[in-house]
Write a protein that holds these residues in place. Structure first.
Motif, PDB file in Angstrom:
ATOM      1  N   LYS A 222       0.823  -1.216   0.000  1.00 62.37           N
ATOM      2  CA  LYS A 222       0.000   0.000   0.000  1.00 62.37           C
ATOM      3  C   LYS A 222       0.854   1.262   0.000  1.00 62.37           C
ATOM      4  O   LYS A 222       0.358   2.343  -0.310  1.00 62.37           O
ATOM      5  CB  LYS A 222      -0.973  -0.022   1.181  1.00 62.37           C
ATOM      6  CG  LYS A 222      -1.974  -1.167   1.060  1.00 62.37           C
ATOM      7  CD  LYS A 222      -3.240  -0.931   1.868  1.00 62.37           C
ATOM      8  CE  LYS A 222      -4.272  -1.981   1.496  1.00 62.37           C
ATOM      9  NZ  LYS A 222      -5.577  -1.776   2.139  1.00 62.37           N
TER      10      LYS A 222
ATOM     11  N   THR B 204      -2.018   1.469   5.887  1.00 66.77           N
ATOM     12  CA  THR B 204      -2.570   2.617   5.161  1.00 66.77           C
ATOM     13  C   THR B 204      -1.933   3.934   5.600  1.00 66.77           C
ATOM     14  O   THR B 204      -2.420   5.009   5.284  1.00 66.77           O
ATOM     15  CB  THR B 204      -4.099   2.711   5.365  1.00 66.77           C
ATOM     16  OG1 THR B 204      -4.347   2.946   6.756  1.00 66.77           O
ATOM     17  CG2 THR B 204      -4.796   1.435   4.949  1.00 66.77           C
TER      18      THR B 204
ATOM     19  N   PHE C   2      -1.178   2.610  -3.446  1.00 71.77           N
ATOM     20  CA  PHE C   2      -2.301   2.513  -2.521  1.00 71.77           C
ATOM     21  C   PHE C   2      -3.600   2.140  -3.228  1.00 71.77           C
ATOM     22  O   PHE C   2      -4.447   1.453  -2.662  1.00 71.77           O
ATOM     23  CB  PHE C   2      -2.486   3.836  -1.784  1.00 71.77           C
ATOM     24  CG  PHE C   2      -3.499   3.758  -0.688  1.00 71.77           C
ATOM     25  CD1 PHE C   2      -3.260   2.964   0.427  1.00 71.77           C
ATOM     26  CD2 PHE C   2      -4.698   4.444  -0.755  1.00 71.77           C
ATOM     27  CE1 PHE C   2      -4.185   2.862   1.451  1.00 71.77           C
ATOM     28  CE2 PHE C   2      -5.629   4.349   0.259  1.00 71.77           C
ATOM     29  CZ  PHE C   2      -5.369   3.565   1.365  1.00 71.77           C
TER      30      PHE C   2
END
Lengths: 359, 359
Positions: free
Chosen positions: A268, B242, A272
């Motif tokens: 990611k 993330t 992402f």
């Protein structure tokens, strides 16, 4: 279908709208056509919906509309508010997709994200989507997850476990299984004749010869030896922090990672939006976007379809490779048959026949 | 100096050669001038060496040669083959650098990598460089490591521990300490008035509300609360996967990471060559390249000086910020003094004097 209160409908419609630029293979949805029409209207997406009765119609319809094999949803349909009355239909969609793929009426299954707690409330008893698929397909072996983005394929050996439990669950057999299944899939579904695997270490600096942890010595290195003994090209255990920069990624086709974030952090970080989750070791091709239902933004038209688009494209590519490999294999088997016949009869047409099938 | 059998000499010479393009501040080596001359000759580096007797000469010499405050190495000097007879001199170099920085004769210390086992063989008893520096400087608090590359600053709360031990060592106090020291350093040495910290979770999906691990609830969230109570802008615990893509990194000035690879994987994935290790919480500015001695390539002229160059540049920037902050602070203190005097005497020149010092 996935969770109808999530962004699944929206990203499916957006993927259809992007089909040309994204060079997507033809796909159809197994979903409620009315709810998709409302979704398109609400979000201003100019995607016509056309109901089909059989997957065979999809290819043709796909050019002018999103083909939908219909399933009526009995529950309420409010974006962001899942209704467990729809859960059984969500699962039916999955079962139908799997049986069509099994029968060869679809070349791959792409799943939209589900809301696990809604399925659990409706009596679903599997840890997730993937395990349910494995059961539906009578898999002989546990499936293996691979995450792909442009530039990286990463296979987490342990997945949805607390980090401490993942370390405890780590064993030689698990790494060997993940490595074997990944190598086989890279050959069959990705067309890589001699796949190179890199295995990450668990500890800082891959344990620094034992002074920063023993898992590399006790578990990872022996697993690598077993994979090598099976003829695979495997490197490691490598310090995880030096495994994911661009030059390092040139040196392998997939990285085996020992825990969830060891695979997901680099993936990611690198890309992402376009990560794809691929299930390896099933008898069918299955991919999915690597995000969730995003209930917080559902129905607003702001969802990013990149991951879904990448999942559809990759499913198409894998299905093509598998088809080619299957044809080649059938050809070789056929050639073998001819060959044994030839031994008896002295004919030579067998090799030619096989070569024809390889095209 | 660092380990003289490693690449330290080479990258120091290469950094001097790159001083103009890289806009480096003036620096001097505390090293053996003869071994640096031999190193330059062996690797064809056109860097003249000039011995200085006092740091005050460095600024001037730096324009035409690498200034070297001399320390003779008593042992053998073969690239790739550390000699423990040199270990004491390696440590002397470090001690001298620290005392010069303490006296204000150097604005920062940049350390070349050392070979720990060689130092241990010579009786060194600290876990590493950093802890030794803290002792030399009588630090009241344990120092905190921060890794920087263009686009990311990451602070590992635990460092060189096996992963399992790092999880066990994780506690609220450690996170609060790392967060406080990092915020203070971002203000003083990086000129960020209101630093924003993001704290990563430990488990997949940051524990998913407890179903994938409880450390976020039991340890990380309470630490974040304490940091917020101290007035800091802190977000988290965030899913680690993330947290490191470009858009996510816009939202914080430093990420607090809970274990070594959680910080190092994204850092080295984003920018493998230009990572810098910064020690926060010391009374002096200290940076170092984020790689080791690279004994395997020492003496060949192939070492990449990018990390050393980035370490020198960052040290210069931090020293400048600290100097400005110090002047401002001294000015404010001075203004305060004058102010109290003014209260007595009714004069107004104090504020002007302080403003002059802020320039």
């Amino acid at each position: 279908m996935g969770e109808p209160a999530g962004i699944g409908g929206e990203i499916t419609l957006k993927a259809w709208l992007a089909r040309k630029e994204a060079t997507l293979p033809a796909f159809f949805a197994i979903d409620d056509p009315d709810r998709l029409r409302r979704e398109a209207a609400r979000e201003g997406l100019a995607a016509p919906i056309e109901t089909i009765e059989h997957p065979g119609q999809a290819q043709d319809v796909f050019r002018r509309a999103l083909p939908v094999l219909p399933l009526r949803l009995p529950g309420t349909l409010e974006p962001g508010k899942p209704d467990s009355a729809n859960a059984e239909t969500v699962l039916t969609s999955l079962r139908r997709a799997v049986s069509l793929a099994r029968e060869g009426l679809a070349l791959a299954v792409v799943t939209n994200p589900v809301q696990k707690r809604v399925l659990y409330a409706a009596g679903f008893r599997h840890p997730g989507h993937t395990e349910y698929l494995a059961e539906l397909l009578d898999s002989r072996q546990p499936p293996v997850m691979m995450l792909c983005c442009p530039g990286l394929r990463a296979v987490p050996v342990t997945i949805h476990l607390p980090l401490k439990a993942a370390i405890e669950a780590l064993d030689e057999a698990g790494i060997v299984h993940a490595g074997s299944v990944a190598a086989e899939a890279l050959r069959r579904d990705f067309g890589i004749a001699r796949p190179r695997l890199a295995v990450a270490g668990l500890n800082p600096h891959a344990g620094e010869g034992g002074s920063l942890g023993r898992e590399e010595i006790d578990i990872v290195a022996p697993a690598i030896e077993r994979l090598r003994a099976a003829g695979l090209a495997v490197t490691g255990p490598a310090p995880a922090d030096t495994l994911f920069h661009a030059a390092a990624r040139e040196r392998y086709d997939a990285a085996l990672c020992l825990y969830h974030d060891q695979a997901l952090i680099p993936l990611k970080t690198i890309d992402f939006d376009r990560g794809v989750n691929v299930t390896l070791g099933l008898s069918i091709v299955r991919t999915s976007p690597d995000h969730g239902t995003a209930l917080d933004i559902a129905g607003q038209g702001v969802a990013n379809p990149s991951s879904m688009i990448a999942a559809l494209r990759l499913a198409g590519q894998m299905a093509t490779k598998r088809l080619q490999a299957g044809i080649a294999e059938a050809g070789i088997a056929e050639a073998g048959k001819h060959k044994s016949r030839k031994t008896k009869a002295g004919h030579v047409e067998a090799a030619d026949a096989a070569q024809g099938n390889l095209v």
